[in-house]
Design a protein around this motif. Structure first.
Motif, PDB file in Angstrom:
ATOM      1  N   VAL A 141      -7.397   4.040  -1.207  1.00  0.00           N
ATOM      2  CA  VAL A 141      -6.580   3.224  -2.123  1.00  0.00           C
ATOM      3  C   VAL A 141      -5.166   3.784  -2.208  1.00  0.00           C
ATOM      4  O   VAL A 141      -4.180   3.031  -2.198  1.00  0.00           O
ATOM      5  CB  VAL A 141      -7.245   3.153  -3.515  1.00  0.00           C
ATOM      6  N   LEU A 142      -5.045   5.093  -2.262  1.00  0.00           N
ATOM      7  CA  LEU A 142      -3.724   5.723  -2.346  1.00  0.00           C
ATOM      8  C   LEU A 142      -2.897   5.448  -1.084  1.00  0.00           C
ATOM      9  O   LEU A 142      -1.726   5.064  -1.176  1.00  0.00           O
ATOM     10  CB  LEU A 142      -3.873   7.227  -2.564  1.00  0.00           C
ATOM     11  N   VAL A 143      -3.503   5.603   0.077  1.00  0.00           N
ATOM     12  CA  VAL A 143      -2.782   5.350   1.336  1.00  0.00           C
ATOM     13  C   VAL A 143      -2.413   3.874   1.444  1.00  0.00           C
ATOM     14  O   VAL A 143      -1.295   3.536   1.866  1.00  0.00           O
ATOM     15  CB  VAL A 143      -3.632   5.817   2.541  1.00  0.00           C
ATOM     16  N   THR A 144      -3.309   2.992   1.043  1.00  0.00           N
ATOM     17  CA  THR A 144      -3.000   1.557   1.052  1.00  0.00           C
ATOM     18  C   THR A 144      -1.835   1.256   0.125  1.00  0.00           C
ATOM     19  O   THR A 144      -0.944   0.464   0.470  1.00  0.00           O
ATOM     20  CB  THR A 144      -4.240   0.737   0.633  1.00  0.00           C
ATOM     21  N   GLY A 145      -1.827   1.897  -1.043  1.00  0.00           N
ATOM     22  CA  GLY A 145      -0.709   1.694  -1.969  1.00  0.00           C
ATOM     23  C   GLY A 145       0.608   2.172  -1.415  1.00  0.00           C
ATOM     24  O   GLY A 145       1.650   1.542  -1.632  1.00  0.00           O
ATOM     25  N   VAL A 146       0.582   3.273  -0.672  1.00  0.00           N
ATOM     26  CA  VAL A 146       1.816   3.784  -0.074  1.00  0.00           C
ATOM     27  C   VAL A 146       2.279   2.854   1.055  1.00  0.00           C
ATOM     28  O   VAL A 146       3.472   2.554   1.174  1.00  0.00           O
ATOM     29  CB  VAL A 146       1.613   5.226   0.442  1.00  0.00           C
ATOM     30  N   VAL A 147       1.334   2.381   1.875  1.00  0.00           N
ATOM     31  CA  VAL A 147       1.698   1.501   2.998  1.00  0.00           C
ATOM     32  C   VAL A 147       2.232   0.165   2.492  1.00  0.00           C
ATOM     33  O   VAL A 147       3.235  -0.344   2.994  1.00  0.00           O
ATOM     34  CB  VAL A 147       0.480   1.297   3.934  1.00  0.00           C
ATOM     35  N   VAL A 148       1.581  -0.394   1.489  1.00  0.00           N
ATOM     36  CA  VAL A 148       1.988  -1.696   0.958  1.00  0.00           C
ATOM     37  C   VAL A 148       3.170  -1.559   0.004  1.00  0.00           C
ATOM     38  O   VAL A 148       3.841  -2.536  -0.302  1.00  0.00           O
ATOM     39  CB  VAL A 148       0.779  -2.374   0.259  1.00  0.00           C
ATOM     40  N   ALA A 149       3.447  -0.359  -0.444  1.00  0.00           N
ATOM     41  CA  ALA A 149       4.507  -0.063  -1.418  1.00  0.00           C
ATOM     42  C   ALA A 149       4.238  -0.760  -2.739  1.00  0.00           C
ATOM     43  O   ALA A 149       5.110  -1.420  -3.309  1.00  0.00           O
ATOM     44  CB  ALA A 149       5.881  -0.434  -0.858  1.00  0.00           C
ATOM     45  N   ASP A 150       3.019  -0.590  -3.231  1.00  0.00           N
ATOM     46  CA  ASP A 150       2.618  -1.172  -4.508  1.00  0.00           C
ATOM     47  C   ASP A 150       2.339  -0.032  -5.490  1.00  0.00           C
ATOM     48  O   ASP A 150       1.437   0.772  -5.286  1.00  0.00           O
ATOM     49  CB  ASP A 150       1.364  -2.031  -4.325  1.00  0.00           C
ATOM     50  N   GLY A 151       3.143   0.036  -6.532  1.00  0.00           N
ATOM     51  CA  GLY A 151       3.037   1.120  -7.503  1.00  0.00           C
ATOM     52  C   GLY A 151       1.712   1.150  -8.237  1.00  0.00           C
ATOM     53  O   GLY A 151       1.192   2.223  -8.555  1.00  0.00           O
ATOM     54  N   LEU A 152       1.126  -0.018  -8.485  1.00  0.00           N
ATOM     55  CA  LEU A 152      -0.148  -0.071  -9.193  1.00  0.00           C
ATOM     56  C   LEU A 152      -1.274   0.513  -8.342  1.00  0.00           C
ATOM     57  O   LEU A 152      -2.129   1.248  -8.843  1.00  0.00           O
ATOM     58  CB  LEU A 152      -0.472  -1.516  -9.584  1.00  0.00           C
ATOM     59  N   LEU A 153      -1.257   0.223  -7.041  1.00  0.00           N
ATOM     60  CA  LEU A 153      -2.254   0.812  -6.147  1.00  0.00           C
ATOM     61  C   LEU A 153      -2.070   2.320  -6.018  1.00  0.00           C
ATOM     62  O   LEU A 153      -3.046   3.074  -5.955  1.00  0.00           O
ATOM     63  CB  LEU A 153      -2.186   0.170  -4.759  1.00  0.00           C
ATOM     64  N   ILE A 154      -0.842   2.773  -5.979  1.00  0.00           N
ATOM     65  CA  ILE A 154      -0.578   4.214  -5.898  1.00  0.00           C
ATOM     66  C   ILE A 154      -1.095   4.905  -7.150  1.00  0.00           C
ATOM     67  O   ILE A 154      -1.774   5.941  -7.073  1.00  0.00           O
ATOM     68  CB  ILE A 154       0.922   4.481  -5.687  1.00  0.00           C
ATOM     69  N   ALA A 155      -0.799   4.339  -8.304  1.00  0.00           N
ATOM     70  CA  ALA A 155      -1.258   4.932  -9.562  1.00  0.00           C
ATOM     71  C   ALA A 155      -2.780   4.927  -9.647  1.00  0.00           C
ATOM     72  O   ALA A 155      -3.393   5.918 -10.068  1.00  0.00           O
ATOM     73  CB  ALA A 155      -0.653   4.176 -10.744  1.00  0.00           C
ATOM     74  N   THR A 156      -3.399   3.830  -9.218  1.00  0.00           N
ATOM     75  CA  THR A 156      -4.860   3.753  -9.231  1.00  0.00           C
ATOM     76  C   THR A 156      -5.461   4.788  -8.292  1.00  0.00           C
ATOM     77  O   THR A 156      -6.443   5.458  -8.640  1.00  0.00           O
ATOM     78  CB  THR A 156      -5.320   2.339  -8.815  1.00  0.00           C
ATOM     79  N   ALA A 191     -19.435  12.331  -5.089  1.00  0.00           N
ATOM     80  CA  ALA A 191     -18.068  12.778  -5.359  1.00  0.00           C
ATOM     81  C   ALA A 191     -17.208  12.682  -4.099  1.00  0.00           C
ATOM     82  O   ALA A 191     -16.035  12.297  -4.165  1.00  0.00           O
ATOM     83  CB  ALA A 191     -18.082  14.205  -5.892  1.00  0.00           C
ATOM     84  N   TRP A 192     -17.782  13.022  -2.949  1.00  0.00           N
ATOM     85  CA  TRP A 192     -17.029  12.928  -1.704  1.00  0.00           C
ATOM     86  C   TRP A 192     -16.720  11.471  -1.350  1.00  0.00           C
ATOM     87  O   TRP A 192     -15.624  11.166  -0.863  1.00  0.00           O
ATOM     88  CB  TRP A 192     -17.772  13.602  -0.557  1.00  0.00           C
ATOM     89  N   TRP A 193     -17.676  10.576  -1.605  1.00  0.00           N
ATOM     90  CA  TRP A 193     -17.422   9.156  -1.348  1.00  0.00           C
ATOM     91  C   TRP A 193     -16.332   8.638  -2.291  1.00  0.00           C
ATOM     92  O   TRP A 193     -15.459   7.858  -1.880  1.00  0.00           O
ATOM     93  CB  TRP A 193     -18.690   8.328  -1.526  1.00  0.00           C
ATOM     94  N   ALA A 194     -16.373   9.046  -3.540  1.00  0.00           N
ATOM     95  CA  ALA A 194     -15.343   8.625  -4.496  1.00  0.00           C
ATOM     96  C   ALA A 194     -13.975   9.142  -4.077  1.00  0.00           C
ATOM     97  O   ALA A 194     -12.967   8.428  -4.181  1.00  0.00           O
ATOM     98  CB  ALA A 194     -15.696   9.127  -5.901  1.00  0.00           C
ATOM     99  N   LEU A 195     -13.929  10.372  -3.574  1.00  0.00           N
ATOM    100  CA  LEU A 195     -12.660  10.930  -3.116  1.00  0.00           C
ATOM    101  C   LEU A 195     -12.143  10.180  -1.889  1.00  0.00           C
ATOM    102  O   LEU A 195     -10.940   9.909  -1.775  1.00  0.00           O
ATOM    103  CB  LEU A 195     -12.827  12.416  -2.804  1.00  0.00           C
ATOM    104  N   ALA A 196     -13.032   9.812  -0.987  1.00  0.00           N
ATOM    105  CA  ALA A 196     -12.623   9.056   0.202  1.00  0.00           C
ATOM    106  C   ALA A 196     -12.076   7.678  -0.173  1.00  0.00           C
ATOM    107  O   ALA A 196     -11.049   7.238   0.353  1.00  0.00           O
ATOM    108  CB  ALA A 196     -13.798   8.916   1.164  1.00  0.00           C
ATOM    109  N   VAL A 197     -12.735   7.014  -1.102  1.00  0.00           N
ATOM    110  CA  VAL A 197     -12.264   5.695  -1.551  1.00  0.00           C
ATOM    111  C   VAL A 197     -10.923   5.825  -2.261  1.00  0.00           C
ATOM    112  O   VAL A 197     -10.007   5.017  -2.058  1.00  0.00           O
ATOM    113  CB  VAL A 197     -13.321   5.024  -2.458  1.00  0.00           C
TER     114      VAL A 197
END
Length: 87
Positions: free
Chosen positions: A53-68, A43-49
């Motif tokens: 993904v969320l931080v990458t989505g915010v940096v890249v400004a990709d809504g699909l990555l943020i939602a994922t 569960a901790w590994w899943a939360l880290a991943v």
């Protein structure tokens, strides 16, 4: 006819071995480990991943990555709940 205490203990040990063999082996070796209900490494590994993904989505400004990342973080947070089996 009532069972003897030894028969009850043998039945309990067999059920424990079937439910969580790793915990049963550790108990018989004298070095107890946490039962399955309290192991949250996955569960901790899943939360880290999910956070990555969320931080990458915010940096890249990709809504699909943020939602994922948000959905995966919600799933991982649900896995971290220690009392999820009781509900």
């Amino acid at each position: 006819m009532a069972q003897s205490d030894d028969e009850c203990l043998v039945g309990l040990a067999a059920r424990l071995e079937r439910d969580d063999p790793r915990f049963a082996r550790a108990m018989s070796a004298g070095r107890p480990s946490r039962p399955r209900e309290y192991r949250r490494t996955g569960a901790w590994w899943a939360l880290a991943v999910a956070m990555a993904v969320l931080v990458t989505g915010v940096v890249v400004a990709d809504g699909l990555l943020i939602a994922t990342g948000l959905v995966a973080a919600g799933i991982a947070a649900q896995l971290c709940d220690p009392h999820r089996a009781r509900r």
